[in-house]
Scaffold this active site. Structure first.
Site, PDB file in Angstrom:
ATOM      1  N   THR A  53       0.840  -1.197   0.000  1.00  0.00           N
ATOM      2  CA  THR A  53       0.000   0.000   0.000  1.00  0.00           C
ATOM      3  C   THR A  53       0.867   1.237   0.000  1.00  0.00           C
ATOM      4  O   THR A  53       2.017   1.201   0.459  1.00  0.00           O
ATOM      5  CB  THR A  53      -0.843   0.111   1.283  1.00  0.00           C
ATOM      6  OG1 THR A  53       0.057   0.162   2.403  1.00  0.00           O
ATOM      7  CG2 THR A  53      -1.819  -1.020   1.399  1.00  0.00           C
ATOM      8  N   ASP A  54       0.308   2.334  -0.450  1.00  0.00           N
ATOM      9  CA  ASP A  54       0.901   3.608  -0.091  1.00  0.00           C
ATOM     10  C   ASP A  54       0.738   3.716   1.428  1.00  0.00           C
ATOM     11  O   ASP A  54      -0.072   3.006   2.036  1.00  0.00           O
ATOM     12  CB  ASP A  54       0.226   4.766  -0.831  1.00  0.00           C
ATOM     13  CG  ASP A  54       1.118   6.007  -0.820  1.00  0.00           C
ATOM     14  OD1 ASP A  54       2.045   6.077   0.024  1.00  0.00           O
ATOM     15  OD2 ASP A  54       0.903   6.913  -1.642  1.00  0.00           O
TER      16      ASP A  54
END
Ligand code: BGC
Length: 762
Positions: A230-231
């Protein structure tokens, strides 16, 4: 050493597996000591190492190690040089090995939809072909050192405003052609070890739990083999994420989400196999790094600084030049603007580098003993007028042979986390430029910005040199270019519109915070300006040189291109000037078949060629069906109609030197469902229905159909035969049936059924 990752995963407990799917802390993955799984570190990226030894954050606030700041992507994309990008990648990979970083968080390949996106400086281009090729080159470079990359932010993250929750709403065609295509190219050509999914939603579903995005497209269609992270903080529903194909949560939620994964497996709502796959994906990459360390790697900051200078000289774009540049070695020059002494060389946020040293153009000029005076003129960090400084600048400009004004955007205006409000330079800078131009016609403007700015004075200055955010060597690079020690060869990877309002996203950027509609569809950047034939300040692909180039001998293939295979197009390019230089040869494709909704032209090839004075080189491009295609939603695939395509080759999108014609034959058949709304034209264009419908039309010659096709009718209606035909072709079956009389109407109805059968429709 070949590791049996599957076996390793089978030895892990459920808790260990869930734990593996989130970070240990801000930058580390977890270790499992009993199984020999090491903890590895990841770090930003993309244009240098932001390795944080202690306090961690993802906003570029806390300290990071001293590193080398290379030019940002806005600059490197402008090099149009995949080899250069590859070299920069190799250097960064070597630095990562020396600093024990398993993955470098980059490249960032989001499309520049609006010039206002605060993070455009970190993104490559408005064009997905260019962005994809440059990203692939970077990835191959970094990964050649056994270090992973994380291509980001996947996907449709094209603004900072509410980036963490807003939904980017767009058609599948727009998504595929514009916003996914760069990711696709880089996955297929360079297989990045990891992909970072974005914060935003796409058509209502968060990227981090989007099965279509993370599994169907990324793995099933493109064949991605690494792990998806994920970011930082982009998880919404962790369990849905695992099911969708999200492997690693960063930075991790202190075990909170891991527990949810464990519970979901236990209560049967998550198939443990999916968790196992995620862990396998992660461990494959962890060990591809851990098992291939380069103990001799060194981070040679001085040597890499020199590389940063060299790279920037290949990136800067000479936008205007009336012949004043290059400056004469002995010219008396006034340097004006604080950026001359304190260049703006990088943007704010997670890519912020603690630069080992920064060189300014002023220092470089002084070191070389150039006849340069300096006046601050305006501050680098804010929009603040100072009458005294302005007067001093005007005076210095008057007394010199030439003035060079170092303009740009203050840090505060352009950063990750928020978007720009307008496309203007600070008012104090525009005012000063206008005042200086009045007294000194030999005025050059050097720009330090991460995204286009309006340049109302562009027609009144002698030259404009775009340095972008050029990294820590920007000062030396500027000096080399201004004085002609290096010949400029960069090209715009984005259009500079005349005004912000001209940009196609203007009415729909940045949306209302909940939704942003990409209503302009595929008409992004030059695809829009070209199709609309709109004047722009500087076009995509534009960039001047101190020499001149000529094109000739465009050779097109004799044979038609088909769905499989490829054809070659070659062109000769000659340096017709007296200086060595590098030309960026660009190839665009234009669909000449009247296909609805296609941009006037699209970049499908480029090559940077070094040429000595008088030298000619032949450049070869390879084209495949995909280069002619658009994404057809009905077909669920790429499609180009059979017919004619124009190949445009030249110096820039607005400077095409030569054109040729390419014919194309496809065997792909578009889906067609025959209903009352289907037109005769559609049926006659489709290979399956055309023979049947043609025959029917002939049979109907005597009735109403015949009457409508007849010359007399055409005359009676005051229309030509051509117009009559156009009306016929656009006629839907339901109307035809009602004109044609009851017998023919029944025939038409019956035919609709049998045509659908022939087409395989239910
Ligand atoms: C950024 C990413 C970055 C991450 C870690 C996020 O805010 O969007 O690009 O890699 O932080 O610093």
């Amino acid at each position: 050493m070949e590791r049996d990752i599957k076996k390793l995963v089978s030895e892990m407990t459920l808790e260990e597996k869930a734990g593996m799917c989130s970070g240990e802390d801000f930058w580390h993955l977890k270790k499992v000591e009993r199984l020999g799984i090491p903890s590895v570190m990841v770090s930003d990226g993309p244009h240098g190492l932001r390795k944080q030894p202690e306090e961690a954050d993802h906003l570029g606030i806390g300290a990071s190690i001293v590193a080398v700041c290379f030019p940002a992507a806005c600059a490197t994309a402008s090099s149009f040089d995949t080899e250069l990008m590859n070299e920069m990648g190799k250097t960064l990979g070597e630095e990562c090995q020396a600093e024990n970083l398993s993955v470098l968080l980059g490249p960032a390949v989001n499309i520049k939809r609006s010039p206002l996106c605060g993070r455009n400086f970190e993104y490559l281009s408005e064009d997905p072909y260019l962005a994809g090729k440059m990203a692939a080159a970077y990835i191959r470079g970094v990964q050649s050192k056994d270090v992973g990359t994380s291509m980001k932010h996947y996907a449709a993250n094209n603004q900072e405003y509410r980036r963490m929750s807003c939904s980017s709403n767009l058609s599948e065609r727009t998504f595929r052609e514009i916003y996914l295509a760069a990711f696709e190219t880089a996955v297929k050509e360079a297989q990045p070890k990891t992909i970072m999914c974005s914060y935003n939603k796409i058509n209502g579903t968060y990227a981090s739990e989007n099965h279509h995005l993370l599994t169907e497209i990324l793995r099933d269609e493109w064949g991605f083999e690494g792990y998806v992270m994920t970011d930082w903080g982009a998880v919404a529903d962790r369990v849905k994420g695992i099911a969708a194909g999200l492997d690693l949560e960063m930075p991790g939620s202190g075990g909170f989400n891991d527990a949810k994964i464990v519970a979901a497996v236990k209560d049967g709502s998550l198939d443990e196999k999916l968790l196992d796959e995620a862990v396998e994906n992660i461990l494959k990459v962890v060990f591809s790094y851990a098992d291939n360390r380069h103990p001799d790697a060194v981070f040679d900051r001085d040597a890499d600084h020199e590389k940063a200078v060299k790279i920037e000289t290949e990136c800067a774009v000479l936008l205007e030049n009336n012949g004043l540049l290059p400056l004469k070695a002995d010219a008396k020059v006034a340097y004006i603007g604080e950026y001359a002494a304190k260049p703006r060389y990088q943007g704010g946020g997670s890519s912020h580098i603690n630069a080992s040293k920064v060189t300014s153009a002023l220092e470089s000029a002084e070191a070389k003993g150039r006849a340069v005076t300096y006046v601050k003129g305006f501050p680098a960090d804010k929009d603040e007028e100072d009458e005294k400084e302005l007067a001093a600048a005007v005076q210095a400009a008057k007394e010199a042979d030439a003035a060079v004004i170092f303009a740009g955007l203050p840090d505060i205006i352009e950063s990750e986390g928020y978007d720009r409000k307008d496309m203007k330079l600070p008012a104090c800078q525009n005012k000063l430029i206008e005042a200086v131009v009045k007294v000194q016609p030999n005025t050059v403007v050097v720009l330090h910005n991460g995204s286009p700015v309006e340049t109302p004075w562009a027609d009144r200055v002698a030259a404009v040199l775009e340095m972008y955010l050029g990294g820590q060597g920007v000062g030396e690079a500027t000096d080399l270019l201004l004085y002609g020690e290096v010949n400029p060869s960069g090209r715009l990877a984005e259009t500079f519109p005349l005004h912000l309002e001209d940009n196609p996203s203007y009415l729909n950027f940045p949306g209302d915070g909940t939704n942003v509609d990409y209503a302009e569809g595929v008409y992004v950047g030059y695809r829009y300006y070209d199709t609309k034939k709109m004047p722009v300040r500087w076009a995509f692909g534009h960039g001047l040189s101190y020499t001149t180039y000529a094109y000739g001998n465009l050779k097109m293939p004799a044979e038609a291109l088909g769905d499989e295979g490829c054809v070659k197009v070659t062109v000769d390019v000659t340096n017709t000037g007296s200086l060595a230089g590098k030309e960026v040869v660009q190839l665009y494709v234009s669909d000449k078949n009247g296909t609805a909704g296609r941009p006037a032209k699209e970049l499908k090839g480029f090559a940077k060629v070094a040429l000595a004075p008088g030298e000619t080189k032949t450049v070869e491009f390879t084209l495949t069906a995909r280069d002619l295609s658009f994404y057809h939603e009905g077909l669920g695939d790429w499609y180009a109609p059979s017919g004619s395509y124009e190949i445009l080759v030249g110096h820039a999108s607005d400077e095409i030197a030569l054109t040729g014609e390419l014919s194309f034959e496809t065997k792909k058949m578009l889906p067609l469902y025959v209903s009352g709304a289907t037109t005769l034209g559609e049926l006659l264009a489709h290979p399956v229905t055309a023979p049947v419908v043609g025959q029917m039309m002939q049979q109907m010659q005597g009735g109403m159909m015949g009457a409508m096709q007849g010359e007399d009718t055409a005359e009676a209606l005051g229309t030509g035969a051509e117009m009559m035909e156009a009306m016929m072709m656009g006629m839907p079956l339901k109307s035809l049936a009602s004109f044609a009389g009851p017998e023919a109407a029944a025939q038409i109805e019956q035919m609709m059924g049998s045509l659908n059968q022939m087409l395989g429709n239910q």
